[in-house]
Scaffold this motif. Sequence first.
Motif, short mmCIF file in Angstrom:
data_model
loop_
_atom_site.label_atom_id
_atom_site.label_comp_id
_atom_site.label_asym_id
_atom_site.label_seq_id
_atom_site.Cartn_x
_atom_site.Cartn_y
_atom_site.Cartn_z
N TYR A 92 0.87 -1.19 0.06
CA TYR A 92 -0.15 0.01 0.06
C TYR A 92 1.04 1.20 0.15
CZ TYR A 92 -4.19 -2.80 0.83
OH TYR A 92 -5.37 -3.60 0.59
N TYR A 93 0.64 2.10 -0.88
CA TYR A 93 1.34 3.23 -1.02
C TYR A 93 0.20 4.70 -0.76
CZ TYR A 93 4.38 0.38 -3.90
OH TYR A 93 5.32 -0.50 -4.22
N CYS A 94 0.89 5.60 -0.19
CA CYS A 94 0.23 7.14 -0.47
C CYS A 94 0.79 7.95 -1.26
CB CYS A 94 0.10 7.41 1.39
SG CYS A 94 1.44 7.90 2.00
N ALA A 95 0.04 8.54 -1.78
CA ALA A 95 0.60 9.79 -2.66
C ALA A 95 -0.11 11.02 -2.56
CB ALA A 95 0.57 9.18 -4.08
N ALA A 96 0.55 12.11 -3.29
CA ALA A 96 -0.37 13.67 -3.12
C ALA A 96 -0.27 14.12 -4.15
CB ALA A 96 0.23 14.35 -1.84
N ARG A 97 -1.02 15.08 -4.49
CA ARG A 97 -1.19 15.95 -5.81
C ARG A 97 -1.81 17.55 -5.12
NH1 ARG A 97 -6.48 16.90 -7.95
NH2 ARG A 97 -7.92 15.44 -6.98
N LYS A 98 -1.25 18.50 -5.75
CA LYS A 98 -1.70 19.58 -5.19
C LYS A 98 -3.04 20.00 -5.95
CE LYS A 98 0.07 24.23 -4.45
NZ LYS A 98 1.38 25.21 -4.86
N GLN A 99 -3.58 20.86 -5.24
CA GLN A 99 -4.89 21.43 -5.72
C GLN A 99 -4.52 22.10 -7.43
OE1 GLN A 99 -6.83 24.43 -3.34
NE2 GLN A 99 -8.33 24.90 -4.50
N GLY A 100 -5.54 21.45 -8.40
CA GLY A 100 -5.19 21.95 -9.55
C GLY A 100 -4.38 21.07 -10.16
N VAL A 101 -3.70 20.07 -9.74
CA VAL A 101 -2.80 19.21 -10.29
C VAL A 101 -3.52 17.75 -10.64
CG1 VAL A 101 -0.67 17.68 -10.37
CG2 VAL A 101 -0.63 20.07 -9.55
N VAL A 102 -3.57 17.25 -11.78
CA VAL A 102 -4.42 16.10 -12.19
C VAL A 102 -3.94 14.90 -11.36
CG1 VAL A 102 -5.66 14.56 -13.95
CG2 VAL A 102 -5.39 17.07 -14.36
N HIS A 103 -2.80 14.70 -11.65
CA HIS A 103 -2.27 13.36 -11.10
C HIS A 103 -1.62 13.42 -10.09
CE1 HIS A 103 -3.14 11.80 -15.16
NE2 HIS A 103 -2.64 12.55 -15.62
N PHE A 104 -1.54 12.39 -9.33
CA PHE A 104 -0.80 12.15 -7.95
C PHE A 104 0.64 12.12 -8.19
CE2 PHE A 104 -4.12 12.01 -4.62
CZ PHE A 104 -5.39 11.63 -5.35
N ASN A 105 1.52 13.00 -8.09
CA ASN A 105 2.80 13.15 -8.54
C ASN A 105 3.73 13.18 -7.32
OD1 ASN A 105 2.15 15.49 -7.49
ND2 ASN A 105 2.80 16.79 -9.55
N VAL A 106 3.39 12.91 -6.18
CA VAL A 106 4.25 12.78 -5.10
C VAL A 106 3.96 11.51 -4.38
CG1 VAL A 106 5.41 13.91 -2.77
CG2 VAL A 106 4.43 15.27 -4.75
N TRP A 107 5.07 10.70 -4.24
CA TRP A 107 4.83 9.32 -3.67
C TRP A 107 5.80 8.77 -2.54
CZ3 TRP A 107 1.36 5.50 -5.82
CH2 TRP A 107 0.51 6.05 -7.04
N GLY A 108 5.15 8.18 -1.71
CA GLY A 108 5.90 7.77 -0.66
C GLY A 108 6.36 6.30 -0.77
N GLN A 109 7.10 5.58 0.20
CA GLN A 109 7.48 4.15 0.35
C GLN A 109 6.21 3.56 0.64
OE1 GLN A 109 11.15 3.89 2.41
NE2 GLN A 109 12.41 3.79 0.47
N GLY A 110 5.95 2.28 0.32
CA GLY A 110 4.78 1.63 0.50
C GLY A 110 5.08 0.73 1.92
N THR A 111 3.85 0.35 2.33
CA THR A 111 3.82 -0.50 3.53
C THR A 111 3.15 -2.07 3.29
OG1 THR A 111 3.24 -0.82 5.82
CG2 THR A 111 1.83 0.34 4.43
N LEU A 112 3.59 -3.01 3.42
CA LEU A 112 3.30 -4.28 3.12
C LEU A 112 2.04 -4.87 4.14
CD1 LEU A 112 3.17 -6.84 1.24
CD2 LEU A 112 4.93 -7.82 2.74
N VAL A 113 0.76 -5.37 3.39
CA VAL A 113 -0.23 -5.61 3.98
C VAL A 113 -0.49 -7.12 3.71
CG1 VAL A 113 -2.69 -5.54 4.45
CG2 VAL A 113 -1.57 -3.55 4.76
N THR A 114 -0.40 -8.12 4.44
CA THR A 114 -0.48 -9.57 4.02
C THR A 114 -1.78 -10.08 4.98
OG1 THR A 114 1.76 -9.68 3.61
CG2 THR A 114 0.44 -11.71 3.65
N VAL A 115 -2.66 -10.48 4.28
CA VAL A 115 -4.00 -11.14 4.75
C VAL A 115 -4.10 -12.61 4.69
CG1 VAL A 115 -6.41 -11.12 5.13
CG2 VAL A 115 -5.10 -9.00 4.36
N SER A 116 -3.86 -13.29 5.57
CA SER A 116 -3.88 -14.74 5.52
C SER A 116 -5.57 -15.47 5.73
CB SER A 116 -2.93 -15.47 6.74
OG SER A 116 -3.49 -15.06 7.83
N SER A 117 -5.79 -16.46 4.80
CA SER A 117 -7.03 -16.93 5.01
C SER A 117 -7.20 -17.92 6.28
CB SER A 117 -7.28 -17.83 3.54
OG SER A 117 -6.22 -18.70 3.45
#
Length: 117
Positions: A92-117
């Motif tokens: 899972y990643y979070c990213a940011a975009r400034k007001q008026g910018v269409v795409h998310f262009n600032v990204w952080g490192q992700g964090t792993l989520v593992t769901v076992s059954s």
Amino acid sequence: VQLQASGGGLVQAGDSLRLSCAVSGISLRTYAVGWFRRPPGKEVELVATIDWWDGDTISDSVKGRFGVSRANAKNTVYLQMNDLKPEDTAVYYCAARKQGVVHFNVWGQGTLVTVSS
């Protein structure tokens, strides 16, 4: 500008988990933040977004189970994940975009989520 996602881990199906995205160098009052995920072997997909006016969008694939919120004073955005399923396993990643910018262009490192059954 930095975004740092945290809170991932190994959980069982049906469990809940809250991810945090700590933001520095920008104001959440002028940026939207999105949560994305990359399941194993698949493309990145949008999970949820929260805008500067607190409007939010949730992907249909997680609607009813996931929620997004933010704490401006802490410069942190959260992704609350309930009733987790094995198909939610992803980086899972979070990213940011400034007001008026269409795409998310600032990204952080992700964090792993593992769901076992």
